[in-house]
Design a protein around this motif. Structure first.
Motif, PDB file in Angstrom:
ATOM      1  N   LYS A   1      30.911  49.866  45.757  1.00  0.00           N
ATOM      2  CA  LYS A   1      31.828  51.076  45.532  1.00  0.00           C
ATOM      3  C   LYS A   1      33.202  50.465  45.297  1.00  0.00           C
ATOM      4  CE  LYS A   1      33.693  54.952  47.803  1.00  0.00           C
ATOM      5  NZ  LYS A   1      33.863  55.751  46.751  1.00  0.00           N
ATOM      6  N   LYS A   2      33.612  49.457  45.638  1.00  0.00           N
ATOM      7  CA  LYS A   2      35.038  48.592  44.953  1.00  0.00           C
ATOM      8  C   LYS A   2      35.059  48.694  43.603  1.00  0.00           C
ATOM      9  CE  LYS A   2      36.414  46.403  49.157  1.00  0.00           C
ATOM     10  NZ  LYS A   2      37.758  46.778  49.375  1.00  0.00           N
ATOM     11  N   ILE A   3      33.779  48.172  43.030  1.00  0.00           N
ATOM     12  CA  ILE A   3      33.553  47.902  41.696  1.00  0.00           C
ATOM     13  C   ILE A   3      33.674  49.466  40.947  1.00  0.00           C
ATOM     14  CG2 ILE A   3      32.045  47.204  39.724  1.00  0.00           C
ATOM     15  CD1 ILE A   3      33.631  44.847  41.277  1.00  0.00           C
ATOM     16  N   GLU A   4      33.051  50.308  41.454  1.00  0.00           N
ATOM     17  CA  GLU A   4      32.788  51.567  40.930  1.00  0.00           C
ATOM     18  C   GLU A   4      33.963  52.304  40.740  1.00  0.00           C
ATOM     19  OE1 GLU A   4      30.200  55.474  41.685  1.00  0.00           O
ATOM     20  OE2 GLU A   4      29.220  53.698  42.205  1.00  0.00           O
ATOM     21  N   ASP A   5      34.876  52.233  42.015  1.00  0.00           N
ATOM     22  CA  ASP A   5      36.342  52.807  42.113  1.00  0.00           C
ATOM     23  C   ASP A   5      37.227  52.316  41.283  1.00  0.00           C
ATOM     24  OD1 ASP A   5      35.000  54.771  43.838  1.00  0.00           O
ATOM     25  OD2 ASP A   5      35.588  53.948  45.621  1.00  0.00           O
ATOM     26  N   ALA A   6      37.258  51.076  41.109  1.00  0.00           N
ATOM     27  CA  ALA A   6      38.330  50.274  39.972  1.00  0.00           C
ATOM     28  C   ALA A   6      38.259  51.085  38.749  1.00  0.00           C
ATOM     29  CB  ALA A   6      38.007  48.917  40.142  1.00  0.00           C
ATOM     30  N   ASP A   7      39.616  50.888  38.383  1.00  0.00           N
ATOM     31  CA  ASP A   7      39.938  51.334  36.882  1.00  0.00           C
ATOM     32  C   ASP A   7      40.030  50.131  36.064  1.00  0.00           C
ATOM     33  OD1 ASP A   7      40.800  54.161  37.549  1.00  0.00           O
ATOM     34  OD2 ASP A   7      42.344  53.191  38.476  1.00  0.00           O
ATOM     35  N   GLY A   8      40.017  48.862  36.656  1.00  0.00           N
ATOM     36  CA  GLY A   8      39.939  47.722  35.968  1.00  0.00           C
ATOM     37  C   GLY A   8      39.423  46.858  36.711  1.00  0.00           C
ATOM     38  N   ILE A   9      39.114  45.394  36.254  1.00  0.00           N
ATOM     39  CA  ILE A   9      38.616  44.519  37.006  1.00  0.00           C
ATOM     40  C   ILE A   9      39.159  43.188  36.083  1.00  0.00           C
ATOM     41  CG2 ILE A   9      36.577  43.157  37.736  1.00  0.00           C
ATOM     42  CD1 ILE A   9      35.093  45.927  38.055  1.00  0.00           C
ATOM     43  N   ILE A  10      39.814  42.245  36.786  1.00  0.00           N
ATOM     44  CA  ILE A  10      40.065  40.834  36.497  1.00  0.00           C
ATOM     45  C   ILE A  10      38.876  40.097  37.468  1.00  0.00           C
ATOM     46  CG2 ILE A  10      41.580  38.972  36.417  1.00  0.00           C
ATOM     47  CD1 ILE A  10      43.842  40.997  36.647  1.00  0.00           C
ATOM     48  N   ILE A  11      38.210  39.008  36.619  1.00  0.00           N
ATOM     49  CA  ILE A  11      37.218  38.227  37.075  1.00  0.00           C
ATOM     50  C   ILE A  11      38.121  36.831  36.988  1.00  0.00           C
ATOM     51  CG2 ILE A  11      35.170  37.013  36.987  1.00  0.00           C
ATOM     52  CD1 ILE A  11      34.064  39.659  35.839  1.00  0.00           C
ATOM     53  N   VAL A  12      38.179  36.132  38.277  1.00  0.00           N
ATOM     54  CA  VAL A  12      38.817  34.813  38.067  1.00  0.00           C
ATOM     55  C   VAL A  12      37.687  33.963  38.272  1.00  0.00           C
ATOM     56  CG1 VAL A  12      40.373  33.145  39.179  1.00  0.00           C
ATOM     57  CG2 VAL A  12      41.076  35.564  38.979  1.00  0.00           C
ATOM     58  N   SER A  13      37.329  33.110  37.259  1.00  0.00           N
ATOM     59  CA  SER A  13      36.040  32.098  37.426  1.00  0.00           C
ATOM     60  C   SER A  13      36.440  30.648  37.299  1.00  0.00           C
ATOM     61  CB  SER A  13      34.924  32.682  36.458  1.00  0.00           C
ATOM     62  OG  SER A  13      33.883  31.739  36.590  1.00  0.00           O
TER      63      SER A  13
END
Length: 185
Positions: free
Chosen positions: A68-80
């Motif tokens: 749900k968090k991924i689906e509802d986000a407008d954008g994502i930052i992945i810190v790896s």
């Protein structure tokens, strides 16, 4: 206001990449660029991937919450962080368990290392799997070398002026992609 999820992908004891996730989330919120939230994969403790969420008969609640968090986000930052030239298994697991939630999602990548190369060895493999599942990877990156010296435990950068300048450019690209996607809908 747009919503950005900052994924802290390491579940390793004593992880240092979370410092960068803290900085990015705080920067976004303090600059009022969007509403940012950290999603720490360590908090989820996903089992090793056995099937996509959409095929599970009784998915665990933490997986539904993550989805749900991924689906509802407008954008994502992945810190790896970079582990042996690649990204952590926890991140691959979290990406693979979902599919439609990543489709056309603007995703920006921040690579982190304890050494001088800033995690650059993992970028192409991570971008490839994100492209493969249909995510929209942002061309700007936020590489961090020598994370121990670059950020403290609270996400405060050692060279605030330089890091803020780089963050403005990095987040600016993500925000451009988010805005472009919203105009297309």
């Amino acid at each position: 206001m747009s919503k950005i999820i900052v994924i802290s992908s390491s579940v390793r004891t004593g992880k240092k990449s979370n410092r960068v996730a803290l900085f990015l989330a705080n920067y976004i919120n303090e600059q009022k660029l969007a509403e940012a939230e950290i999603v720490d994969l360590e908090d989820y403790q996903f089992p090793v991937f056995s099937e996509r969420l959409s095929y599970l008969d009784e998915p665990p609640q933490n997986l539904l919450d993550f989805s749900k968090k991924i689906e509802d986000a407008d954008g994502i930052i992945i810190v790896s962080p970079e582990y042996n030239g690649g990204y952590p298994a926890s991140l691959k697991n979290a990406i693979d368990v979902l599919l439609k939630q990543w489709k056309r999602k603007p995703v920006a990548i921040s690579t982190v290392s304890a050494g001088p190369f800033a995690g650059m060895n993992l970028i192409t493999s991570l971008q490839f799997i994100l492209w493969k599942i249909g995510a929209w990877t942002v061309p700007a990156m936020f590489p961090v070398a020598s994370v121990d010296k670059s950020f403290d435990e609270d996400g405060k950068p050692a060279d605030e002026e330089d890091v803020h300048k780089r963050a403005a450019s990095f987040i600016g690209e993500l925000m451009w992609c988010i805005t472009a996607k919203q105009k297309m809908q």
